[in-house]
Design a protein around this motif. Structure first.
Motif, PDB file in Angstrom:
ATOM      1  N   GLY A  55       0.809  -1.282  -0.029  1.00 16.23           N
ATOM      2  CA  GLY A  55      -0.026  -0.206  -0.128  1.00 16.23           C
ATOM      3  C   GLY A  55       0.683   1.429  -0.093  1.00 16.23           C
ATOM      4  O   GLY A  55       0.318   2.316   0.108  1.00 16.23           O
ATOM      5  N   GLN A  56       2.213   1.118  -0.245  1.00 15.14           N
ATOM      6  CA  GLN A  56       2.997   2.352  -0.034  1.00 15.14           C
ATOM      7  C   GLN A  56       3.336   2.791  -1.748  1.00 15.14           C
ATOM      8  O   GLN A  56       3.549   1.837  -2.519  1.00 15.14           O
ATOM      9  N   PRO A  57       3.444   4.006  -2.002  1.00 10.63           N
ATOM     10  CA  PRO A  57       3.780   4.194  -3.351  1.00 10.63           C
ATOM     11  C   PRO A  57       5.442   4.176  -3.733  1.00 10.63           C
ATOM     12  O   PRO A  57       6.181   4.035  -2.803  1.00 10.63           O
ATOM     13  N   ARG A 114      -6.385 -12.770  -5.749  1.00 12.52           N
ATOM     14  CA  ARG A 114      -7.088 -11.905  -6.520  1.00 12.52           C
ATOM     15  C   ARG A 114      -7.735 -12.462  -7.714  1.00 12.52           C
ATOM     16  O   ARG A 114      -8.520 -12.093  -8.348  1.00 12.52           O
ATOM     17  N   ILE A 115      -6.873 -13.427  -8.246  1.00 15.14           N
ATOM     18  CA  ILE A 115      -7.488 -14.137  -9.242  1.00 15.14           C
ATOM     19  C   ILE A 115      -8.442 -15.303  -8.937  1.00 15.14           C
ATOM     20  O   ILE A 115      -9.506 -15.310  -9.641  1.00 15.14           O
ATOM     21  N   SER A 164      -8.484 -24.440  -3.826  1.00 14.52           N
ATOM     22  CA  SER A 164      -9.261 -25.512  -3.629  1.00 14.52           C
ATOM     23  C   SER A 164     -10.209 -25.379  -2.576  1.00 14.52           C
ATOM     24  O   SER A 164     -11.279 -25.817  -2.651  1.00 14.52           O
ATOM     25  N   SER A 165      -9.542 -25.024  -1.408  1.00 23.08           N
ATOM     26  CA  SER A 165     -10.238 -25.061   0.013  1.00 23.08           C
ATOM     27  C   SER A 165     -10.143 -23.992   1.035  1.00 23.08           C
ATOM     28  O   SER A 165     -10.310 -24.157   2.103  1.00 23.08           O
ATOM     29  N   SER A 166      -9.682 -22.905   0.333  1.00 20.44           N
ATOM     30  CA  SER A 166      -9.409 -21.696   1.128  1.00 20.44           C
ATOM     31  C   SER A 166     -10.771 -21.030   1.317  1.00 20.44           C
ATOM     32  O   SER A 166     -11.764 -21.048   0.496  1.00 20.44           O
ATOM     33  N   LYS A 167     -10.855 -19.963   2.336  1.00 18.43           N
ATOM     34  CA  LYS A 167     -11.917 -19.120   2.585  1.00 18.43           C
ATOM     35  C   LYS A 167     -12.182 -18.172   1.378  1.00 18.43           C
ATOM     36  O   LYS A 167     -11.382 -17.543   1.116  1.00 18.43           O
ATOM     37  N   PRO A 168     -13.413 -18.065   0.661  1.00 16.00           N
ATOM     38  CA  PRO A 168     -13.620 -17.141  -0.466  1.00 16.00           C
ATOM     39  C   PRO A 168     -13.731 -15.843   0.332  1.00 16.00           C
ATOM     40  O   PRO A 168     -13.992 -15.609   1.234  1.00 16.00           O
ATOM     41  N   ILE A 169     -13.339 -14.985  -0.728  1.00 11.81           N
ATOM     42  CA  ILE A 169     -13.523 -13.504  -0.385  1.00 11.81           C
ATOM     43  C   ILE A 169     -14.269 -12.692  -1.257  1.00 11.81           C
ATOM     44  O   ILE A 169     -14.424 -13.161  -2.637  1.00 11.81           O
ATOM     45  N   ASP A 170     -15.210 -11.953  -0.906  1.00  7.28           N
ATOM     46  CA  ASP A 170     -16.254 -11.457  -2.020  1.00  7.28           C
ATOM     47  C   ASP A 170     -15.559  -9.996  -2.607  1.00  7.28           C
ATOM     48  O   ASP A 170     -15.984  -9.718  -3.461  1.00  7.28           O
ATOM     49  N   ARG A 171     -14.745  -9.271  -1.949  1.00  9.06           N
ATOM     50  CA  ARG A 171     -14.345  -8.162  -2.591  1.00  9.06           C
ATOM     51  C   ARG A 171     -12.711  -8.437  -2.626  1.00  9.06           C
ATOM     52  O   ARG A 171     -12.003  -8.760  -1.817  1.00  9.06           O
ATOM     53  N   GLU A 172     -11.959  -7.888  -3.789  1.00 12.10           N
ATOM     54  CA  GLU A 172     -10.720  -7.755  -4.034  1.00 12.10           C
ATOM     55  C   GLU A 172      -9.942  -6.959  -2.742  1.00 12.10           C
ATOM     56  O   GLU A 172     -10.281  -5.679  -2.512  1.00 12.10           O
ATOM     57  N   PRO A 173      -9.176  -7.814  -2.336  1.00 19.91           N
ATOM     58  CA  PRO A 173      -8.336  -6.804  -1.291  1.00 19.91           C
ATOM     59  C   PRO A 173      -7.656  -5.541  -1.833  1.00 19.91           C
ATOM     60  O   PRO A 173      -7.045  -5.776  -2.935  1.00 19.91           O
ATOM     61  N   VAL A 174      -7.586  -4.509  -0.752  1.00 21.36           N
ATOM     62  CA  VAL A 174      -6.866  -3.255  -1.332  1.00 21.36           C
ATOM     63  C   VAL A 174      -5.403  -3.528  -1.356  1.00 21.36           C
ATOM     64  O   VAL A 174      -4.786  -3.410  -2.390  1.00 21.36           O
ATOM     65  N   SER A 175      -4.762  -3.909  -0.271  1.00 21.12           N
ATOM     66  CA  SER A 175      -3.262  -3.913  -0.375  1.00 21.12           C
ATOM     67  C   SER A 175      -3.231  -5.499   0.293  1.00 21.12           C
ATOM     68  O   SER A 175      -3.368  -6.460  -0.156  1.00 21.12           O
ATOM     69  N   ALA A 176      -2.333  -5.617   1.367  1.00 18.09           N
ATOM     70  CA  ALA A 176      -2.094  -6.982   1.949  1.00 18.09           C
ATOM     71  C   ALA A 176      -2.936  -8.040   1.722  1.00 18.09           C
ATOM     72  O   ALA A 176      -4.182  -7.732   1.883  1.00 18.09           O
ATOM     73  N   SER A 177      -2.471  -9.263   1.087  1.00 16.62           N
ATOM     74  CA  SER A 177      -3.237 -10.476   0.728  1.00 16.62           C
ATOM     75  C   SER A 177      -3.814 -10.855   1.818  1.00 16.62           C
ATOM     76  O   SER A 177      -2.899 -11.407   2.924  1.00 16.62           O
TER      77      SER A 177
END
Lengths: 221, 488
Positions: free
Chosen positions: B243-245, B380-381, B471-484
């Motif tokens: 999240g840093q320029p 993100r993919i 295959s079996s991790s927790k789904p996320i509904d929104r793309e994370p802004v920075s840190a995965s």
């Protein structure tokens, strides 16, 4: 200027290319004609030697052995006279290598015999205790590709004017002539070898890879 | 269209290349580990007849890792980053989508052919350019397709200005294209004479000239595959993940154009004390040292991007991977110039220090960056959290230990070997026979092999972590802004 380039990909690419390419032009081109000149008495490889050279390449001998003696006393003491450019004029490709896991081979023809090579390829530890080189037994069972070696010699003769078939240089001749010559050369080596299979194969008209490889190694002087 | 209405980026091709990055990584590193053990324990040469010897496997290792693993990683990140920084989706162009897929499948074909021919001992012998002419031609087609994909996507972009990463991708494309074409100029013997093998060729250049062209290629393939394209990745992924320029635009400019201008000269340092002219050796040496400036320019720029945010290093293993990668980049680009100093080169050339140097760059810099990139892209993919943070932490330390064992043992081995080669007794005779300098290295070969094995184990952990994330991790509904996002 740079921010303009970043908005104009075409010119950006052109600039990058010029920045990358100029070094090659300055560095490589000026030297080309000069370095391709052979030293006196240097002869192109015979067909059998070329076939052996191709075996050397196929088994990546150059991954562990260099063919370049650097101008230091320790190297000239160990391997012989340091290398000069004109010695490599017929080497396509060059085989200097980049790592010496084993010793340099640039002048191995001066100090190793057919017999030594035969034992070395069959069982390296038998002649060099402690050697970590693998044995190359398949070279005793597979035939050298003489036809491709002949095609290679003919190609460099036609395309690069490598001086075959002139006085004092190796004769290439027609495919039939070349075969006869390969046979004679191979015979001279095989007469010094012990492996019965290689001898039997030769009697049937086959030339094993090991024979060609030894012909090549003996030519390195 | 507003860039904020999240374009529907199409990652089909990026996914394909992600999988090949992992598969070829395992194959390439697996063979690498095997050949490392072969040097320590030669009996391992006979696992597969003539096809299992060190000499046959060594080109397979280098090609597998460079063109299988790293290049896949470069393509995977291109098909991800390209769309995002140009603000255009691949799905908007049927043509580019087709090119991307064709690019992938032909690439897989090339790798398959490379494996088969190298196993069979079909080789031109030129390091990292061993493939014979028919495969070279397909390689060129693959490369052109990648070029079409790059410039095609640039052609339909919404974002006017090219982001830094794109500069580097463009440079990779152009640099490798030029180098590869010239170095692989060869004459197929069958086409000239109508005899012998179809696949055999002779080099267009002879002897010293051939060496010159080869190392102009060999070193600069390192430049444009191992360096330039990896910088492209870190310039995108580190700012995104932290999240840093980027710290400084001017420093980016300086280091990019400086790198382009200087890098190609440095190839000459492979030929110090060879039969190429002295001035060229000297230039190779000098320019290698000058190269510290743009290399460290990039590395410092990247590291200072974390200024004031070093705390992230503790919480986020991805940042850790990337910061360590940059550190190894600095380290390796200092070591290279040192090795190019004539007197050091006299000692180190032809010894194990050289593979040591290559591997702290490739394992530390390229490997870590590539894995970090894949870790960043996965949530993100695939829209899922990373499977396990603690597994990542463990992987990081296991692999770092592996690298340290690798380069430390190879430094010692290289210097020992170099010193023993030149050692003389009181009468000025050589003190050691060659075999003495081989057997003394066996313990270091064991250490190196174990180091390599640790890195490979870490890579398996990486592969497992990615597989489980998909295959079996927790789904996320929104793309994370920075840190995965990652599971604890």
């Amino acid at each position: 200027m740079f921010s303009w380039l970043e908005k104009n990909p075409f010119f950006f690419a052109v600039f990058v290319f010029i920045f990358i390419a100029y070094a090659g032009i300055v560095e490589i081109l000026p030297d080309f004609a000069d370095r391709a000149r052979p030293v006196e008495h240097k002869k192109p490889y015979t067909v059998l030697q070329l076939a052996g050279r191709n075996v050397y390449i196929a088994d990546s001998c150059n991954a562990c052995h260099s063919q370049l003696i650097r101008p230091f006393k320790s190297e000239t003491d160990r391997y012989g006279m340091y290398s000069v450019s004109g010695e490599f004029a017929y080497d396509r490709p060059f085989l200097w290598g980049s790592k010496r896991t084993g010793p340099d081979l640039a002048r191995i023809g001066n100090y190793r015999s057919v017999d030594w090579h035969e034992n070395h390829m069959k069982d390296p530890v038998s002649v060099v205790p402690g050697s970590i080189m693998p044995a190359y037994k398949h070279m005793f069972n597979k035939n050298a590709d003489i036809e491709t070696a002949y095609a290679e010699a003919l190609t460099v003769k036609k395309v690069f004017n490598v001086p075959y078939d002139i006085e004092g240089m190796p004769k290439l001749g027609s495919w039939e002539e070349a075969q006869a010559q390969v046979k004679a050369e191979a015979e001279a080596i095989i007469s010094q070898m012990k492996d019965q299979d290689v001898k039997d194969a030769f009697a049937r008209g086959e030339i094993r890879q090991i024979v060609a490889l030894i012909a090549y190694l003996n030519s390195l002087k | 269209m507003q860039p904020s209405n999240a374009l529907n980026y199409d990652y089909t091709v990026a996914k394909y290349f992600m999988f090949t990055t992992i598969i070829f990584g395992i194959v390439g590193m697996g063979i690498g580990t095997l050949i490392a053990f072969q040097l320590a324990y030669p009996d391992l040469n006979y696992l597969a007849g003539e096809y299992g010897t060190f000499s046959r496997l060594r080109p397979l290792h280098t090609n597998g890792v460079i063109y299988g693993f790293m290049l896949s990683g470069i393509f995977a990140t291109w098909y991800y980053i390209g769309q995002r920084v140009l603000k255009v989706s691949m799905s908007e162009s049927k043509f580019l989508m087709f090119i991307g897929k064709l690019h992938f499948w032909l690439y897989v074909l090339v790798i398959a052919l490379a494996v088969i021919t190298l196993f069979a001992g079909v080789s031109t012998s030129k390091e990292y350019a061993e493939l014979e002419w028919p495969i070279d031609i397909i390689v060129v087609v693959v490369w052109v397709l990648w070029g079409v994909s790059i410039f095609g996507l640039i052609g339909i972009r919404r974002e006017k200005t090219l982001y830094i990463s794109l500069w580097y991708y463009i440079a990779t494309f152009l640099g490798v294209a030029m180098l590869y074409l010239f170095n692989n100029m060869e004459v197929p013997t069958r086409l000239v004479t109508g005899m012998g093998s179809w696949i055999h060729s002779v080099s267009m250049y002879a002897g010293t000239n051939d060496a010159l062209v080869q190392w102009w290629f060999g070193h600069n393939a390192v430049a444009f595959v191992f360096t330039v394209a990896i910088i492209a990745q870190i310039y995108y992924f580190l700012p995104k993940e932290s999240g840093q320029p980027i710290f400084s635009y001017k420093l980016s400019l300086f280091s990019f154009w400086g790198l382009m201008f200087v890098y190609l000269w440095a190839g000459g340092h492979h030929l110090i004390y060879s039969t190429v002219p002295d001035w060229m050796q000297t230039m190779g040496s000098i320019f290698s040292i000058v190269l510290i400036l743009p290399s460290w320019g990039s590395a410092i720029n990247i590291l200072l991007t974390m200024k004031g945010e070093w705390g992230q290093l503790r919480e986020n293993p991805l940042i850790k991977f990337m910061v360590l990668a940059s550190t190894f980049y600095m380290f390796s680009t200092l070591e290279g110039p040192i090795l190019s100093i004539k007197s050091v080169n006299a000692l180190a050339h032809f010894t194990d220090w050289i593979p040591g140097h290559v591997h702290d760059g490739t394992l530390g810099w390229v490997g870590f960056m590539t894995m970090a990139a894949l870790y960043h892209m996965t949530p993100r993919i695939f829209k899922r959290e990373l499977y396990s943070k603690s597994l990542m932490e463990a992987q990081f330390w296991i692999q770092t230990t592996g690298i340290v064992l690798y380069f430390a043992s190879m430094w010692i081995a290289g210097i020992t070997q170099g010193m023993m080669w030149r050692a003389t007794d009181e009468y000025g005779n050589l003190a050691y026979s060659f075999i003495d300098t081989v057997t003394v290295l066996i313990p270091y070969y064991w250490i190196r092999a174990i180091g390599g094995l640790l890195y490979l184990i870490g890579f398996f952990m990486f592969a497992y972590n990615i597989m489980k994330s998909i295959s079996s991790s927790k789904p996320i509904d929104r793309e994370p802004v920075s840190a995965s996002p990652m599971a604890a």
